[in-house]
Scaffold this active site. Structure first.
Site, PDB file in Angstrom:
ATOM      1  N   HIS A  54     -56.394 -80.664  78.922  1.00 47.79           N
ATOM      2  CA  HIS A  54     -55.308 -80.068  79.710  1.00 47.79           C
ATOM      3  C   HIS A  54     -53.937 -80.304  79.057  1.00 47.79           C
ATOM      4  O   HIS A  54     -52.931 -80.460  79.747  1.00 47.79           O
ATOM      5  CB  HIS A  54     -55.303 -80.604  81.143  1.00 47.79           C
ATOM      6  CG  HIS A  54     -56.538 -80.269  81.916  1.00 47.79           C
ATOM      7  ND1 HIS A  54     -56.729 -79.046  82.520  1.00 47.79           N
ATOM      8  CD2 HIS A  54     -57.657 -80.992  82.168  1.00 47.79           C
ATOM      9  CE1 HIS A  54     -57.920 -79.034  83.117  1.00 47.79           C
ATOM     10  NE2 HIS A  54     -58.497 -80.195  82.912  1.00 47.79           N
ATOM     11  N   ASN A 127     -59.270 -77.181  89.455  1.00 50.52           N
ATOM     12  CA  ASN A 127     -59.241 -76.099  88.474  1.00 50.52           C
ATOM     13  C   ASN A 127     -59.113 -74.760  89.191  1.00 50.52           C
ATOM     14  O   ASN A 127     -59.049 -74.706  90.421  1.00 50.52           O
ATOM     15  CB  ASN A 127     -60.524 -76.097  87.627  1.00 50.52           C
ATOM     16  CG  ASN A 127     -60.534 -77.155  86.546  1.00 50.52           C
ATOM     17  OD1 ASN A 127     -59.499 -77.496  85.977  1.00 50.52           O
ATOM     18  ND2 ASN A 127     -61.705 -77.686  86.255  1.00 50.52           N
TER      19      ASN A 127
END
EC number: 1.11.1.-
Length: 483
Positions: A54, A127
Site C-alpha cells: 500500500h 479494501n
C-alpha cells in the site's frame, strides 16, 4: 509558514542561498558553510521507508454522520446518536505498487479509514473488495513476495503470481473479482469500500454481534478497461490522486453510504460456512445490509508527506463496543500494522497531528523515544502510583470469544460449505456475457505469460472447479494466445 527572511533550521537569517562559501574565488568549499551542510544533510534524510504494501496512496479528511440508531448492537459512543458527526481521515492506495507506481493498474485498492472519536481513534483498515486472496496471515509474506519484484529478474513475474494463486485455491474468489470489471476503478471516488474482515460489536448489556462494513459509493461505480488503464497509466500516472484532490477543491465532495451486515453471535458456530473466512462474503439474503450513515470527504491535506505518507492505521485501534473476531488474517494484522509503522515512521508516530486523537487526549505512561514531544511534562511515568494520573477502567473494549480444545497449528473450524470455489462460481454466474468476456480476456492475457504449462494448467483448473464454463472458456483463450 509565516512571512519573513529565509532562515536556517535553527532560525538564523540566511544571507546567501545561491552560492556556497569558498576559499577565494573559484576555491574549494569551506566546511564552515553550515547552511550548505545543513541542506545536504537534510536532503539525504528526506525519505523514510515506504510502506511494504500500500505504498502508493492519496488521502483526505471528512465526516461520518450517523443516520440510524445502532445502540442495540454496539455501545461505541460515535455510533450512539442519530445525527452525530465524527471527523475522519481516509487513505486510499494500491497494494503491490511502489511509491512511484501508476494509479490506474489492476490491483486491489486499500481503504484505510480513521474515525477521530471521543473514545479514541478507531481505524477500519480494509479494501475496495469484500474478500481477500488468503485466509491466514502466516501466508501473507509469501503472497506479497509473489506480487513484488522477483529477487533475480527484478520484475513482477507471471510465473510467481500464478504459481502461488494456483497452489492457494482459496484465492480463486478474489482473483475472479480482481480480473473482472471492478479490478481497475476509474477513480477512488467511483468505487466501494469494505471493512472486509468480520468484526465484533457489543452493546451495553454485553451482547455480541458479528458485523461486516460496506461503503457504497454515491458517485456510482465506474471502471477502466485494461486498454484504458494502460493508456492512462502512461499519460497520467497520478490520475486517481489528481481526481480526488481536484474534486474536493471544486467542492464536489465524494460521499459513500455506510452499511453493515449484522450476525448474532449465536449464529456463527452453526453457519453454513466459516463466517470469519476472509475469502468469503455473507450472502445478503442471510444478513441484509443495514444502512447506518454517510461518509463525506471534504478537505484535502495541506502536506502530502506529513499527512498521507506519515499517516498510520492499525486494525488494532478499537474503541469501546468494537473488537476483533477470530479471523486468522485479521489476528495477524493486529500486530503487523503497528509493527510496520513503528519501523517506518517511529515509536512516536501516534503523536503526529494526523495520527493523534482529535476528539480526546491520549493518556499513557509511555515515554521518550525518537521525536518525543514532551506532552506528559513532569507527570509520573509509572502506574500504580501515589501521585495521581490515568488509571485503568476495568471494562474491556470488547467481549471475550469462547474457545475450545488445546493449543496447536489448527486450521479454522470446519463448516458444511467451506469450499474455496462456490462463491467464485457464483460471482462468475452473476456476470453478463460481456462481463464474462472481459474477465476471460483479462485472465488469459496474464496466464498466457506463464512459462510453465503445469502452473498455467493448475490455475485454470481452479477456475474450472468454480464453474465448468468458466474453466473451458479460459483454457481455450489461453491456448489461442499461446498458439
Amino acid at each position: 509558514m509565516t512571512q519573513g527572511p529565509l532562515t536556517t533550521e535553527a532560525g538564523a537569517p540566511v544571507a546567501d542561498n545561491q552560492n556556497s562559501e569558498t576559499a577565494g574565488v573559484g576555491g574549494p568549499v569551506l566546511v564552515q558553510d553550515q547552511l550548505l551542510l545543513e541542506k545536504l544533510a537534510h536532503f539525504n534524510r528526506e525519505r523514510i521507508p515506504e510502506r511494504v504494501v500500500h505504498a502508493r496512496g492519496a488521502g483526505a479528511y471528512g465526516t461520518f454522520t450517523l443516520t440510524r440508531d445502532v445502540s442495540r448492537w454496539t455501545r461505541a459512543a460515535f455510533l450512539s446518536e442519530v445525527g452525530k458527526r465524527t471527523e475522519t481521515f481516509l487513505r486510499f492506495s494500491t497494494v503491490a505498487g511502489s511509491l512511484g507506481a501508476a494509479d490506474a493498474v489492476r490491483d486491489p485498492r486499500g481503504w484505510a479509514l480513521k474515525f477521530y472519536t471521543e473514545e479514541g481513534n478507531y481505524d477500519l483498515v480494509g479494501n475496495n473488495t469484500p474478500v481477500f486472496f488468503i485466509k491466514d496471515a502466516i501466508k501473507f509474506p509469501d503472497f506479497i513476495h509473489t506480487q513484488k519484484r522477483d529477487p533475480y529478474t527484478g520484475s513482477q513475474e507471471a510465473d510467481n503470481v500464478w504459481d502461488f494463486w494456483g497452489l492457494s485455491p482459496e484465492s480463486t474468489h478474489q482473483v475472479t473479482w480482481l480480473f473482472g470489471d471492478r479490478g481497475i476503478p476509474a477513480s477512488y471516488r467511483h468505487m466501494n469500500g469494505y471493512g472486509s474482515h468480520t468484526y465484533q460489536w457489543n452493546n451495553e448489556a454485553g451482547e455480541v454481534f458479528w458485523v461486516k462494513y460496506h461503503f457504497k459509493t454515491d458517485q456510482g461505480i465506474k471502471n477502466l478497461t485494461q486498454d484504458e488503464a494502460n493508456r492512462l497509466a502512461g499519460e497520467d500516472p497520478d490520475s486517481h490522486q489528481r481526481d480526488l484532490r481536484e474534486a474536493i477543491e471544486r467542492g464536489d465532495f465524494p460521499t459513500w453510504t455506510v452499511q453493515v451486515q449484522i450476525m448474532p453471535a449465536a449464529d456463527a458456530a452453526g453457519y453454513r460456512f466459516n463466517p470469519f473466512d476472509l475469502t468469503k462474503v455473507w450472502p445478503h439474503e442471510d444478513y441484509p445490509p443495514v444502512e447506518i450513515g454517510t461518509l463525506e470527504l471534504n478537505r484535502n491535506p495541506e502536506n502530502i508527506f506529513a499527512e498521507v505518507e506519515q499517516s498510520i492505521f492499525s486494525p488494532a485501534h478499537f474503541v469501546p463496543g468494537i473488537g476483533p473476531s477470530p479471523d486468522k488474517m485479521l489476528q495477524g494484522r493486529l500486530f503487523a500494522y503497528g509493527d510496520a509503522h513503528r519501523y517506518r515512521v517511529g515509536i512516536n508516530a501516534d503523536h503526529l497531528p494526523v495520527n493523534r486523537p482529535h476528539a480526546t487526549e491520549a493518556r499513557t505512561h509511555s515515554r521518550d523515544g525518537f521525536l518525543y514531544d514532551g506532552r506528559h511534562k513532569g507527570a509520573k511515568n509509572y502506574e500504580p502510583n501515589s501521585f495521581g494520573g490515568p488509571v485503568q477502567t476495568d471494562r474491556p473494549l470488547w467481549q471475550p470469544t469462547p474457545v475450545t480444545g488445546v493449543t496447536g497449528d489448527h486450521a479454522a473450524p470446519s463448516h458444511a460449505e467451506d469450499d474455496d470455489f462456490t462463491q467464485a462460481g457464483d460471482l462468475y454466474r452473476l456476470m453478463s456475457e460481456d462481463e464474462k468476456g472481459r474477465l476471460i480476456d483479462n485472465l488469459s492475457g496474464f496466464i498466457a505469460k506463464v512459462s510453465r504449462d503445469d502452473i498455467a494448467e493448475r490455475a485454470i483448473g481452479n477456475f474450472r472447479r468454480a464453474d465448468e464454463d468458466f474453466g473451458k472458456r479460459l483454457e481455450a483463450a489461453v491456448q489461442a494466445l499461446r498458439g
